[in-house]
Scaffold this motif. Structure first.
Motif, short mmCIF file in Angstrom:
data_model
loop_
_atom_site.label_atom_id
_atom_site.label_comp_id
_atom_site.label_asym_id
_atom_site.label_seq_id
_atom_site.Cartn_x
_atom_site.Cartn_y
_atom_site.Cartn_z
N PRO A 61 0.72 -1.25 -0.01
CA PRO A 61 0.14 -0.33 -0.05
C PRO A 61 0.95 1.11 -0.07
O PRO A 61 0.36 2.27 -0.27
N ALA A 62 2.29 1.15 0.43
CA ALA A 62 3.11 2.29 0.23
C ALA A 62 3.35 2.75 -1.26
O ALA A 62 3.74 3.84 -1.36
N MET A 63 3.07 2.05 -2.05
CA MET A 63 3.51 2.14 -3.25
C MET A 63 2.51 3.00 -4.02
O MET A 63 1.32 3.22 -3.71
N THR A 64 2.88 3.72 -5.25
CA THR A 64 2.09 4.67 -5.86
C THR A 64 2.00 4.55 -7.14
O THR A 64 2.93 3.76 -7.77
N VAL A 65 1.36 5.26 -7.98
CA VAL A 65 1.18 5.12 -9.47
C VAL A 65 2.46 5.57 -9.98
O VAL A 65 2.97 5.10 -10.85
N SER A 66 3.12 6.68 -9.38
CA SER A 66 4.50 7.12 -9.81
C SER A 66 5.49 6.02 -9.71
O SER A 66 6.40 5.92 -10.50
N SER A 67 5.35 5.18 -8.63
CA SER A 67 6.49 4.06 -8.28
C SER A 67 6.17 3.00 -9.18
O SER A 67 7.05 2.42 -9.67
N ILE A 68 5.13 2.68 -9.83
CA ILE A 68 4.83 1.52 -10.70
C ILE A 68 5.14 2.29 -11.79
O ILE A 68 6.00 1.37 -12.47
N CYS A 69 4.99 3.30 -12.21
CA CYS A 69 5.46 3.64 -13.58
C CYS A 69 6.99 3.63 -13.71
O CYS A 69 7.71 3.21 -14.68
N ILE A 70 7.68 4.30 -12.58
CA ILE A 70 9.06 4.27 -12.52
C ILE A 70 9.55 2.54 -12.71
O ILE A 70 10.74 2.34 -13.35
N SER A 71 8.84 1.79 -11.97
CA SER A 71 9.55 0.43 -12.04
C SER A 71 9.40 -0.21 -13.34
O SER A 71 10.08 -1.03 -14.02
N ILE A 72 8.05 0.22 -14.25
CA ILE A 72 7.69 -0.24 -15.39
C ILE A 72 9.00 0.24 -16.54
O ILE A 72 9.42 -0.53 -17.24
N LEU A 73 9.30 1.59 -16.41
CA LEU A 73 10.23 2.26 -17.16
C LEU A 73 11.67 1.56 -17.19
O LEU A 73 12.27 1.25 -17.76
N SER A 74 11.87 1.19 -15.56
CA SER A 74 13.10 0.35 -15.31
C SER A 74 13.11 -0.89 -16.00
O SER A 74 14.10 -1.32 -16.61
N MET A 75 12.03 -1.50 -16.05
CA MET A 75 12.08 -2.88 -16.58
C MET A 75 12.30 -2.53 -18.03
O MET A 75 12.95 -3.67 -18.60
N LEU A 76 11.29 -1.94 -18.76
CA LEU A 76 11.67 -1.53 -20.35
C LEU A 76 13.19 -1.23 -20.48
O LEU A 76 13.86 -1.64 -21.51
N SER A 77 13.85 -0.44 -19.59
CA SER A 77 15.00 0.07 -19.90
C SER A 77 16.26 -0.97 -19.94
O SER A 77 17.27 -0.82 -20.36
N SER A 78 15.85 -1.76 -19.07
CA SER A 78 16.95 -2.82 -18.68
C SER A 78 16.98 -4.20 -20.00
O SER A 78 17.94 -4.97 -19.73
N ALA A 79 15.88 -3.90 -20.68
CA ALA A 79 15.89 -5.01 -21.57
C ALA A 79 16.88 -5.16 -22.84
O ALA A 79 17.67 -4.03 -23.15
N THR A 80 17.55 -6.24 -22.72
CA THR A 80 18.47 -6.36 -23.88
C THR A 80 18.02 -6.97 -25.23
O THR A 80 18.86 -6.90 -26.04
N GLN A 81 16.71 -7.08 -25.09
CA GLN A 81 16.39 -7.61 -26.71
C GLN A 81 14.79 -7.40 -26.70
O GLN A 81 14.20 -7.37 -25.64
N LYS A 82 14.26 -7.04 -28.06
CA LYS A 82 12.90 -6.81 -28.14
C LYS A 82 12.27 -8.24 -28.51
O LYS A 82 12.54 -8.66 -29.40
N ALA A 83 11.46 -8.64 -27.55
CA ALA A 83 10.95 -10.26 -27.82
C ALA A 83 9.68 -10.33 -26.87
O ALA A 83 9.72 -9.77 -25.93
#
Length: 160
Positions: free
Chosen positions: A108-130
């Motif tokens: 419950p301490a998480m926010t929409v902003s923290s979710i977005c940052i996690s998703i962007l981090s996940m995208l940014s760390s990708a080494t391939q598009k698949a």
């Protein structure tokens, strides 16, 4: 891709107050790379995601749909990519996202902003598009509008 979801119950007073506060904070200080598309529906946010510079997704634009349950923040929102989801090993072609904070590791301490940052981090760390290796089977099993929150996810990849 359909953006329909099962009918939701009205937000509790606590959820509505929390979302109003998050929205106000977002308008003052949005997370870098994200833009909230203004609507009159507090229970469903549409958020533009800009791929981070220097990553596989640089210059690309995606949309997230965030649906809040009546008892948010005690329960995680449902977050999916709509229209054309990015090609990513943890994002299915139906927009469902395999990310533990959206399910088992929600707090419950998480926010929409923290979710977005996690998703962007996940995208940014990708080494391939698949797509995920089980994309076709998973998407087939999700017909009829099944929510990603009904999935028993197996989080085993800490590289992406």
């Amino acid at each position: 891709m359909s953006t329909s979801t099962p009918p939701q119950k009205t937000l509790s007073r606590i959820a509505a107050n929390r979302l109003q506060k998050e929205l106000s904070e977002w308008q003052i200080n949005p997370p870098a790379g994200f833009k909230h598309k203004v609507t009159d529906n507090l229970q469903r946010w549409i958020i533009e995601v800009h791929g981070a510079p220097g990553t596989l997704y640089s210059g690309e634009l995606y949309q997230l749909q965030v649906d809040f349950p009546e008892n948010y923040p005690m329960e995680a929102p449902q977050v999916i990519f709509i229209q054309s989801p990015p090609l990513h090993p943890h994002i299915y072609s139906n927009g469902h996202i395999c990310l533990d904070i959206l399910y088992d590791s929600w707090s419950p301490a998480m926010t929409v902003s923290s979710i977005c940052i996690s998703i962007l981090s996940m995208l940014s760390s990708a080494t391939q598009k698949a797509r995920p290796p089980d994309n076709d089977r998973y998407v087939r099993n999700c017909r009829n509008g099944r929510s990603p929150k009904e999935t028993r996810w197996w989080f085993h990849d800490d590289k992406v």
